[in-house]
Design a protein around this motif. Structure first.
Motif, PDB file in Angstrom:
ATOM      1  N   LEU A  61      56.869 -44.222  -4.060  1.00 41.18           N
ATOM      2  CA  LEU A  61      57.538 -42.825  -3.806  1.00 41.18           C
ATOM      3  C   LEU A  61      58.688 -42.819  -4.506  1.00 41.18           C
ATOM      4  O   LEU A  61      59.905 -42.756  -4.433  1.00 41.18           O
ATOM      5  CB  LEU A  61      57.422 -42.556  -2.650  1.00 41.18           C
ATOM      6  CG  LEU A  61      56.053 -41.868  -2.492  1.00 41.18           C
ATOM      7  CD1 LEU A  61      55.928 -40.800  -1.636  1.00 41.18           C
ATOM      8  CD2 LEU A  61      54.477 -41.972  -3.373  1.00 41.18           C
ATOM      9  N   ARG A  62      58.858 -42.096  -5.769  1.00 44.41           N
ATOM     10  CA  ARG A  62      59.648 -41.685  -6.170  1.00 44.41           C
ATOM     11  C   ARG A  62      60.682 -40.248  -5.753  1.00 44.41           C
ATOM     12  O   ARG A  62      60.332 -39.312  -5.273  1.00 44.41           O
ATOM     13  CB  ARG A  62      59.798 -41.367  -7.810  1.00 44.41           C
ATOM     14  CG  ARG A  62      59.842 -43.103  -8.887  1.00 44.41           C
ATOM     15  CD  ARG A  62      59.260 -42.243 -10.057  1.00 44.41           C
ATOM     16  NE  ARG A  62      59.841 -43.749 -10.676  1.00 44.41           N
ATOM     17  CZ  ARG A  62      60.491 -43.973 -11.441  1.00 44.41           C
ATOM     18  NH1 ARG A  62      61.889 -43.378 -11.198  1.00 44.41           N
ATOM     19  NH2 ARG A  62      60.682 -45.173 -12.349  1.00 44.41           N
ATOM     20  N   LEU A  63      61.821 -40.462  -5.159  1.00 47.05           N
ATOM     21  CA  LEU A  63      62.189 -39.303  -4.452  1.00 47.05           C
ATOM     22  C   LEU A  63      63.539 -38.833  -5.105  1.00 47.05           C
ATOM     23  O   LEU A  63      64.475 -39.322  -5.804  1.00 47.05           O
ATOM     24  CB  LEU A  63      62.548 -39.664  -2.910  1.00 47.05           C
ATOM     25  CG  LEU A  63      61.610 -40.618  -2.072  1.00 47.05           C
ATOM     26  CD1 LEU A  63      62.462 -40.759  -0.804  1.00 47.05           C
ATOM     27  CD2 LEU A  63      60.292 -39.403  -2.059  1.00 47.05           C
ATOM     28  N   SER A  64      62.863 -37.368  -5.387  1.00 51.94           N
ATOM     29  CA  SER A  64      64.393 -37.095  -5.936  1.00 51.94           C
ATOM     30  C   SER A  64      64.582 -35.383  -5.781  1.00 51.94           C
ATOM     31  O   SER A  64      63.778 -34.538  -5.245  1.00 51.94           O
ATOM     32  CB  SER A  64      64.077 -36.729  -8.092  1.00 51.94           C
ATOM     33  OG  SER A  64      63.221 -35.588  -8.047  1.00 51.94           O
ATOM     34  N   GLY A  76      65.875 -41.607  -4.836  1.00 53.64           N
ATOM     35  CA  GLY A  76      66.051 -42.494  -4.625  1.00 53.64           C
ATOM     36  C   GLY A  76      64.292 -43.204  -3.725  1.00 53.64           C
ATOM     37  O   GLY A  76      63.379 -42.449  -5.333  1.00 53.64           O
ATOM     38  N   GLU A  77      63.617 -43.272  -3.173  1.00 51.35           N
ATOM     39  CA  GLU A  77      62.579 -44.371  -3.390  1.00 51.35           C
ATOM     40  C   GLU A  77      62.056 -44.205  -1.722  1.00 51.35           C
ATOM     41  O   GLU A  77      63.119 -44.768  -0.837  1.00 51.35           O
ATOM     42  CB  GLU A  77      62.381 -45.581  -3.809  1.00 51.35           C
ATOM     43  CG  GLU A  77      62.476 -45.494  -5.692  1.00 51.35           C
ATOM     44  CD  GLU A  77      62.209 -47.219  -6.216  1.00 51.35           C
ATOM     45  OE1 GLU A  77      62.549 -48.045  -4.779  1.00 51.35           O
ATOM     46  OE2 GLU A  77      62.226 -46.684  -7.480  1.00 51.35           O
ATOM     47  N   ILE A 157      57.835 -37.129  -4.632  1.00 46.85           N
ATOM     48  CA  ILE A 157      58.654 -35.688  -4.195  1.00 46.85           C
ATOM     49  C   ILE A 157      59.129 -35.237  -4.516  1.00 46.85           C
ATOM     50  O   ILE A 157      60.867 -36.110  -4.959  1.00 46.85           O
ATOM     51  CB  ILE A 157      58.871 -35.977  -2.149  1.00 46.85           C
ATOM     52  CG1 ILE A 157      57.247 -36.288  -2.180  1.00 46.85           C
ATOM     53  CG2 ILE A 157      58.775 -34.576  -2.183  1.00 46.85           C
ATOM     54  CD1 ILE A 157      56.831 -36.601  -0.657  1.00 46.85           C
ATOM     55  N   ALA A 158      59.905 -33.788  -4.706  1.00 41.64           N
ATOM     56  CA  ALA A 158      61.454 -34.178  -5.676  1.00 41.64           C
ATOM     57  C   ALA A 158      61.870 -32.668  -4.931  1.00 41.64           C
ATOM     58  O   ALA A 158      60.740 -31.863  -4.360  1.00 41.64           O
ATOM     59  CB  ALA A 158      61.171 -33.869  -6.990  1.00 41.64           C
ATOM     60  N   ARG A 210      65.588 -39.323   0.850  1.00 40.72           N
ATOM     61  CA  ARG A 210      64.811 -40.241   2.168  1.00 40.72           C
ATOM     62  C   ARG A 210      63.698 -38.888   2.604  1.00 40.72           C
ATOM     63  O   ARG A 210      64.137 -37.521   2.651  1.00 40.72           O
ATOM     64  CB  ARG A 210      65.232 -40.839   3.230  1.00 40.72           C
ATOM     65  CG  ARG A 210      65.975 -39.818   4.553  1.00 40.72           C
ATOM     66  CD  ARG A 210      66.912 -40.474   5.437  1.00 40.72           C
ATOM     67  NE  ARG A 210      67.548 -39.692   6.446  1.00 40.72           N
ATOM     68  CZ  ARG A 210      68.560 -38.849   6.536  1.00 40.72           C
ATOM     69  NH1 ARG A 210      68.866 -38.960   5.731  1.00 40.72           N
ATOM     70  NH2 ARG A 210      68.998 -38.448   7.965  1.00 40.72           N
ATOM     71  N   LEU A 211      62.341 -39.206   2.945  1.00 45.53           N
ATOM     72  CA  LEU A 211      61.445 -38.708   3.505  1.00 45.53           C
ATOM     73  C   LEU A 211      61.418 -38.222   4.967  1.00 45.53           C
ATOM     74  O   LEU A 211      62.216 -38.944   5.766  1.00 45.53           O
ATOM     75  CB  LEU A 211      60.368 -39.365   3.494  1.00 45.53           C
ATOM     76  CG  LEU A 211      59.292 -39.626   2.416  1.00 45.53           C
ATOM     77  CD1 LEU A 211      58.218 -40.898   3.244  1.00 45.53           C
ATOM     78  CD2 LEU A 211      58.942 -38.431   1.607  1.00 45.53           C
TER      79      LEU A 211
END
Length: 298
Positions: A61-64, A76-77, A157-158, A210-211
């Motif tokens: 997943l792309r994280l921003s 991040g990812e 997820i942003a 991070r998640l």
């Protein structure tokens, strides 16, 4: 200009959400779609042909994180193979194509490449016989939630916060599909894109980014709903969905029966003849001349 804490919160107020994330209906996902395809021509060309579904969407997943300024942004990812989005994308697409009844065969080929050119090369090396290829990949899109200059891409997820106040989180799916002819080096018959985004309980991300395990389940369920909606939109945009059932022509109205015509009553001296009995008691009816005629023998 100096902004007060109240003004900052006014610009970053999140929509109310339950802890379990009551998923909004599909119309509330903010789904936007665009396509470039001549559906009638594509439908005629693909009828009775074989097609293979592949995807460059992987297991990340792309994280921003969008901060107060661009200098506070983080990217991040997250490695989430157990979320199963790659399989969901491909399996759901195969189901829709098979249900359309347009193809002689529909199959999926699992590839590891995350770029289009490499994906087609890998498919060729697998020696999968097919007339056409449906390639699903990530796509860039505008920020449909906060209208910032930094948009979305693929599945991810942003999160946004201003001075770490009023944190908001969003799960998003921005996808593209290309209908290709492998025998002509990937000639494109049509393409379509779709973008969806949905607010999820915040904070879905922690610094890093991070998640956040506390809200990961809600974000995952949101993305599952969005992926299904996106795949349905992409297939329909290409004109490859299930053909609508033919509408039967309206039945012709039944002819109205002609009104019954009462039988003509015989006339005597120009006057209608009445029944000789009244109410079945043997009482003679009046004669046509107005004079009663007694029965014989009285």
């Amino acid at each position: 200009m100096h902004l007060t804490r109240r003004q900052l919160l006014g610009h970053s107020t999140a929509l109310p959400l339950s802890p379990l994330l009551r998923l909004m209906p599909l119309a509330g996902l903010g789904l936007a779609a665009c396509s470039s395809v001549e559906t009638t021509s594509v439908q005629a060309r693909l009828l009775g042909k074989s097609i293979t579904v592949i995807s460059t969407i992987g297991t990340t997943l792309r994280l921003s994180w969008r901060g107060t300024t661009v200098f506070n942004n983080e990217h991040g990812e997250a490695f989430v193979p157990d979320w199963g989005f790659k399989e969901q994308l491909e399996t759901r697409t195969v189901e829709l194509l098979r249900a359309s009844g347009r193809f002689s065969s529909v199959q999926r080929a699992t590839i590891t490449s995350t770029r289009r050119e490499e994906a087609l090369k890998e498919l060729k090396e697998l020696k999968t016989p097919t007339d056409h290829v449906l390639l699903i990949s990530g796509a860039p899109s505008a920020d449909s939630i906060w209208a910032t200059k930094e948009g979305f891409f693929g599945l991810g997820i942003a999160q946004r916060s201003i001075l770490q106040l009023g944190t908001e989180s969003v799960a998003h799916a921005s996808l593209r599909v290309d209908l290709l002819v492998p025998s002509t080096f990937g000639a494109v018959l049509g393409e379509a894109t779709v973008t969806t985004a949905q607010r999820v309980p915040a904070p879905a991300l922690l610094r890093g980014p991070r998640l956040n395990d506390e809200h990961a389940a809600a974000a995952r369920e949101s993305l599952k709903v969005q992926v299904d909606a996106a795949v349905q939109s992409l297939v329909n945009q290409l004109g490859l969905g299930k053909a609508p059932a033919p509408v039967a022509p309206p039945a012709a109205p039944k002819p109205m029966p002609a009104p019954a015509v009462a039988p003509e009553r015989p006339l005597v001296n120009g006057l209608p003849v009445t029944s000789p009995n009244v109410e079945g008691r043997g009482i003679p009816a009046p004669s046509s001349s107005g004079v009663d005629i007694l029965p014989a023998g009285r």
